[in-house]
Design a protein around this motif. Structure first.
Motif, PDB file in Angstrom:
ATOM      1  N   ASP A 162       0.805  -1.222   0.000  1.00  0.00           N
ATOM      2  CA  ASP A 162       0.000   0.000   0.000  1.00  0.00           C
ATOM      3  C   ASP A 162       0.838   1.272   0.000  1.00  0.00           C
ATOM      4  O   ASP A 162       0.668   2.147  -0.841  1.00  0.00           O
ATOM      5  N   ARG A 163       1.740   1.396   0.960  1.00  0.00           N
ATOM      6  CA  ARG A 163       2.436   2.665   1.143  1.00  0.00           C
ATOM      7  C   ARG A 163       3.411   2.944   0.011  1.00  0.00           C
ATOM      8  O   ARG A 163       3.524   4.086  -0.466  1.00  0.00           O
ATOM      9  N   ALA A 164       4.110   1.918  -0.422  1.00  0.00           N
ATOM     10  CA  ALA A 164       5.040   2.115  -1.534  1.00  0.00           C
ATOM     11  C   ALA A 164       4.282   2.477  -2.812  1.00  0.00           C
ATOM     12  O   ALA A 164       4.724   3.334  -3.585  1.00  0.00           O
ATOM     13  N   THR A 165       3.144   1.840  -3.041  1.00  0.00           N
ATOM     14  CA  THR A 165       2.320   2.180  -4.202  1.00  0.00           C
ATOM     15  C   THR A 165       1.861   3.629  -4.131  1.00  0.00           C
ATOM     16  O   THR A 165       1.899   4.365  -5.128  1.00  0.00           O
ATOM     17  N   LEU A 166       1.415   4.036  -2.972  1.00  0.00           N
ATOM     18  CA  LEU A 166       0.984   5.420  -2.789  1.00  0.00           C
ATOM     19  C   LEU A 166       2.119   6.388  -3.113  1.00  0.00           C
ATOM     20  O   LEU A 166       1.918   7.411  -3.774  1.00  0.00           O
ATOM     21  N   ALA A 167       3.322   6.051  -2.672  1.00  0.00           N
ATOM     22  CA  ALA A 167       4.474   6.905  -2.934  1.00  0.00           C
ATOM     23  C   ALA A 167       4.765   7.000  -4.426  1.00  0.00           C
ATOM     24  O   ALA A 167       5.047   8.081  -4.960  1.00  0.00           O
ATOM     25  N   VAL A 168       4.692   5.868  -5.142  1.00  0.00           N
ATOM     26  CA  VAL A 168       4.978   5.868  -6.578  1.00  0.00           C
ATOM     27  C   VAL A 168       3.940   6.689  -7.332  1.00  0.00           C
ATOM     28  O   VAL A 168       4.276   7.471  -8.228  1.00  0.00           O
ATOM     29  N   ALA A 334      14.414  -3.695  -9.566  1.00  0.00           N
ATOM     30  CA  ALA A 334      13.094  -3.635 -10.198  1.00  0.00           C
ATOM     31  C   ALA A 334      12.384  -4.982 -10.167  1.00  0.00           C
ATOM     32  O   ALA A 334      11.373  -5.169 -10.846  1.00  0.00           O
ATOM     33  N   ALA A 335      12.886  -5.936  -9.360  1.00  0.00           N
ATOM     34  CA  ALA A 335      12.371  -7.311  -9.387  1.00  0.00           C
ATOM     35  C   ALA A 335      10.882  -7.378  -9.070  1.00  0.00           C
ATOM     36  O   ALA A 335      10.150  -8.192  -9.640  1.00  0.00           O
ATOM     37  N   ARG A 336      10.411  -6.523  -8.185  1.00  0.00           N
ATOM     38  CA  ARG A 336       9.014  -6.614  -7.743  1.00  0.00           C
ATOM     39  C   ARG A 336       8.029  -6.089  -8.788  1.00  0.00           C
ATOM     40  O   ARG A 336       6.832  -6.313  -8.667  1.00  0.00           O
ATOM     41  N   LEU A 337       8.521  -5.402  -9.790  1.00  0.00           N
ATOM     42  CA  LEU A 337       7.619  -4.886 -10.821  1.00  0.00           C
ATOM     43  C   LEU A 337       7.034  -6.002 -11.672  1.00  0.00           C
ATOM     44  O   LEU A 337       5.930  -5.874 -12.205  1.00  0.00           O
ATOM     45  N   PRO A 368       4.395   8.216 -19.246  1.00  0.00           N
ATOM     46  CA  PRO A 368       4.003   6.800 -19.170  1.00  0.00           C
ATOM     47  C   PRO A 368       5.012   5.881 -18.498  1.00  0.00           C
ATOM     48  O   PRO A 368       4.702   4.713 -18.245  1.00  0.00           O
ATOM     49  N   LEU A 369       6.214   6.364 -18.186  1.00  0.00           N
ATOM     50  CA  LEU A 369       7.222   5.507 -17.563  1.00  0.00           C
ATOM     51  C   LEU A 369       7.052   5.444 -16.046  1.00  0.00           C
ATOM     52  O   LEU A 369       8.039   5.435 -15.301  1.00  0.00           O
ATOM     53  N   PHE A 370       5.828   5.348 -15.587  1.00  0.00           N
ATOM     54  CA  PHE A 370       5.552   5.372 -14.147  1.00  0.00           C
ATOM     55  C   PHE A 370       6.186   4.223 -13.372  1.00  0.00           C
ATOM     56  O   PHE A 370       6.545   4.406 -12.204  1.00  0.00           O
ATOM     57  N   PRO A 371       6.364   2.991 -13.960  1.00  0.00           N
ATOM     58  CA  PRO A 371       6.946   1.919 -13.128  1.00  0.00           C
ATOM     59  C   PRO A 371       8.341   2.236 -12.618  1.00  0.00           C
ATOM     60  O   PRO A 371       8.733   1.767 -11.535  1.00  0.00           O
ATOM     61  N   LEU A 372       9.112   3.026 -13.368  1.00  0.00           N
ATOM     62  CA  LEU A 372      10.470   3.322 -12.937  1.00  0.00           C
ATOM     63  C   LEU A 372      10.499   4.212 -11.700  1.00  0.00           C
ATOM     64  O   LEU A 372      11.542   4.348 -11.062  1.00  0.00           O
ATOM     65  N   GLY A 373       9.364   4.809 -11.344  1.00  0.00           N
ATOM     66  CA  GLY A 373       9.303   5.564 -10.104  1.00  0.00           C
ATOM     67  C   GLY A 373       9.601   4.682  -8.909  1.00  0.00           C
ATOM     68  O   GLY A 373      10.248   5.112  -7.949  1.00  0.00           O
ATOM     69  N   ALA A 374       9.147   3.427  -8.961  1.00  0.00           N
ATOM     70  CA  ALA A 374       9.433   2.492  -7.864  1.00  0.00           C
ATOM     71  C   ALA A 374      10.924   2.227  -7.742  1.00  0.00           C
ATOM     72  O   ALA A 374      11.453   2.062  -6.637  1.00  0.00           O
ATOM     73  N   LEU A 376      13.375   4.375  -8.767  1.00  0.00           N
ATOM     74  CA  LEU A 376      14.032   5.598  -8.317  1.00  0.00           C
ATOM     75  C   LEU A 376      13.884   5.793  -6.816  1.00  0.00           C
ATOM     76  O   LEU A 376      14.817   6.244  -6.139  1.00  0.00           O
ATOM     77  N   ILE A 377      12.717   5.456  -6.289  1.00  0.00           N
ATOM     78  CA  ILE A 377      12.518   5.582  -4.846  1.00  0.00           C
ATOM     79  C   ILE A 377      13.284   4.494  -4.097  1.00  0.00           C
ATOM     80  O   ILE A 377      13.868   4.740  -3.042  1.00  0.00           O
ATOM     81  N   GLY A 378      13.272   3.292  -4.661  1.00  0.00           N
ATOM     82  CA  GLY A 378      13.949   2.185  -4.006  1.00  0.00           C
ATOM     83  C   GLY A 378      13.006   1.182  -3.390  1.00  0.00           C
ATOM     84  O   GLY A 378      13.371   0.493  -2.427  1.00  0.00           O
ATOM     85  N   VAL A 379      11.767   1.081  -3.931  1.00  0.00           N
ATOM     86  CA  VAL A 379      10.795   0.147  -3.360  1.00  0.00           C
ATOM     87  C   VAL A 379      10.465  -0.982  -4.330  1.00  0.00           C
ATOM     88  O   VAL A 379       9.543  -1.757  -4.081  1.00  0.00           O
ATOM     89  N   GLY A 380      11.199  -1.085  -5.425  1.00  0.00           N
ATOM     90  CA  GLY A 380      10.877  -2.096  -6.416  1.00  0.00           C
ATOM     91  C   GLY A 380      11.743  -3.332  -6.373  1.00  0.00           C
ATOM     92  O   GLY A 380      11.551  -4.248  -7.169  1.00  0.00           O
ATOM     93  N   GLY A 381      12.708  -3.389  -5.442  1.00  0.00           N
ATOM     94  CA  GLY A 381      13.658  -4.486  -5.429  1.00  0.00           C
ATOM     95  C   GLY A 381      13.298  -5.596  -4.475  1.00  0.00           C
ATOM     96  O   GLY A 381      12.392  -5.494  -3.639  1.00  0.00           O
ATOM     97  N   HIS A 382      14.040  -6.666  -4.578  1.00  0.00           N
ATOM     98  CA  HIS A 382      13.897  -7.819  -3.683  1.00  0.00           C
ATOM     99  C   HIS A 382      14.308  -7.403  -2.268  1.00  0.00           C
ATOM    100  O   HIS A 382      15.172  -6.535  -2.093  1.00  0.00           O
TER     101      HIS A 382
END
Length: 425
Positions: A162-168, A334-337, A368-374, A376-382
């Motif tokens: 939830d929170r990481a998604t909200l941030a992205v 970016a593994a979690r994407l 449209p490159l919204f997934p890379l926001g995760a 850049l923040i650092g919430v998309g990794g393992h």
């Protein structure tokens, strides 16, 4: 803004990106067990639009009256500048039956360069409400932006929490060019369709994805990267065929989604050609916005890199840029994407490299490159990248502040028109 939580473990690349069974409308949309997540996300998005609205209102006071704004500049007339005037023209008068040419027979700039879904939807609402394009166009974008934010949240939530998604979503909604999500441009509507399309693919809603792909063919020319993502989704489904056998109806529906992307790519150029009697109507029109009057793949990027960095270092920096984007999308951060969003984050920039003439409009094309926001923040990794994730909150606030400052720059320097000529946004 709630603190960004560390993503949960357990997401792998091969796992099919399907989170609930699409056995009901709620299941297809991902609205089961949402609790207060969606209201919080939409409230946060609304706050982003308020910030952008304040910036627009302040900068509007610095806009001198032009033929676009009329004798008095207001917030609403300020939202229909640049391409907004083309969309207004289409909403009021449609498209020309013949391509305009000059004395030498060269095609001139005309409305066929602009996709029809946004202006025609605006016209329908204008007829229904009696309101003018300034009100309706900006409102359509505003509402579509909320749809895009909601669909983006439903798409990212199972992957990030939830929170990481909200941030992205907040970071995406605050990008320097995010102001176009509430002006008379097509970006918000295209983003709504794009995020719904990606959400439908993740839920195996193949026929829904097919319809959305066709609508995107009337909103934005992004069919090629959509097809790449669809191929990955089909491959993921094929990979699970032993555990979950594929019925004939599902196979045909999946192929229909892929075919829908193909039709999407040629739909508007075909309509333009049939309507004007000239097969190359769309490409001939698009070339009028190029200095060379030609659409040549890759060359504009090379020329621009050489212009800014020199003949030797320009191509080096260009290659470095796209290698960096590939690393962002493919690396463990970016593994979690998941495979589908990673593919989009690669295919879309590659598509821009082929077709785009890079200039000041590049800021809009990054939306449209919204997934890379995760990433850049650092919430998309393992979770093993926990050290990187510990600083996610700091990176979020730093990027958010930089993006809001960038919004002011974008509106004041690019969106605000300084006669007699100026760089387009």
């Amino acid at each position: 803004m709630p603190p960004i939580q560390r993503p949960d473990a357990g997401v792998t690349e091969i796992r099919e990106e399907r989170d609930v069974e699409p056995t009901s409308p709620l299941g297809v949309l991902g609205l089961q067990r949402l609790g207060g997540f969606l209201p919080r996300l939409l409230l946060a998005y609304a706050a982003c639009r308020v910030v952008s609205g304040v910036i627009l209102a302040i900068v509007a006071t610095r806009q001198v009256p032009t033929g676009w704004t009329g004798p008095v500049v207001s917030y609403l007339t300020f939202t229909a500048q640049w391409d907004g005037q083309w969309y207004q023209q289409i909403a009021l008068g449609g498209y020309p039956h013949r391509l305009p040419v000059d004395g030498a027979g060269l095609v001139q700039q005309n409305a066929w360069a602009f996709y029809p879904l946004f202006p025609l939807l605006s016209r329908a609402l204008m007829d229904l409400t009696g309101l003018d394009f300034y009100v309706v166009g900006s409102t359509v974008s505003l509402v579509a932006g909320f749809v895009a934010a909601g669909a983006m949240g439903l798409l990212l939530r199972p992957r990030l929490g939830d929170r990481a998604t909200l941030a992205v979503v907040v970071l995406w909604a605050s990008m320097p060019a995010a102001v176009v999500l509430q002006v008379g441009y097509t970006e918000a509507l295209a983003m709504a369709l794009l995020t719904l399309f990606l959400l439908a693919l993740s839920k195996r809603s193949w026929l829904t994805a097919t319809g959305l792909a066709l609508l995107l063919g009337l909103a934005r020319p992004i069919a090629v990267p959509l097809a790449a993502v669809t191929l990955v989704a089909i491959w993921q489904r094929w990979h699970r065929r032993r555990d979950e056998p594929i019925e004939r109806s599902e196979a045909l529906s999946a192929l229909a989604a892929l075919a829908g992307c193909g039709v999407s790519g040629i739909l508007w150029p075909a309509i333009a050609g049939l309507s004007t009697g000239r097969a190359d109507a769309y490409t001939a029109t698009m070339s009028t916005w190029r200095g060379s009057r030609e659409i040549v793949p890759f060359t504009p990027w090379l020329d621009m890199s050489r212009y800014y960095f020199g003949a030797t270092w320009g191509p080096v920096w260009l290659v470095t840029l796209f290698v960096l984007i590939a690393m962002l999308a493919l690396g463990p951060w970016a593994a979690r994407l998941g495979a589908q969003l990673r593919t989009w984050s690669l295919a879309y920039p590659a598509y821009l490299l082929v077709v785009l003439d890079p200039f000041t409009s590049i800021f809009r094309y990054l939306i449209p490159l919204f997934p890379l926001g995760a990433v850049l923040i650092g919430v998309g990794g393992h979770p093993r990248w926990s050290g990187w994730q510990q600083w996610a909150r700091v990176r979020f606030w730093v990027l958010l502040g930089a993006f809001v400052i960038g919004q002011w720059y974008w509106v004041d320097v690019l969106w605000r028109f300084v006669p007699p000529s100026d760089y387009p946004p």
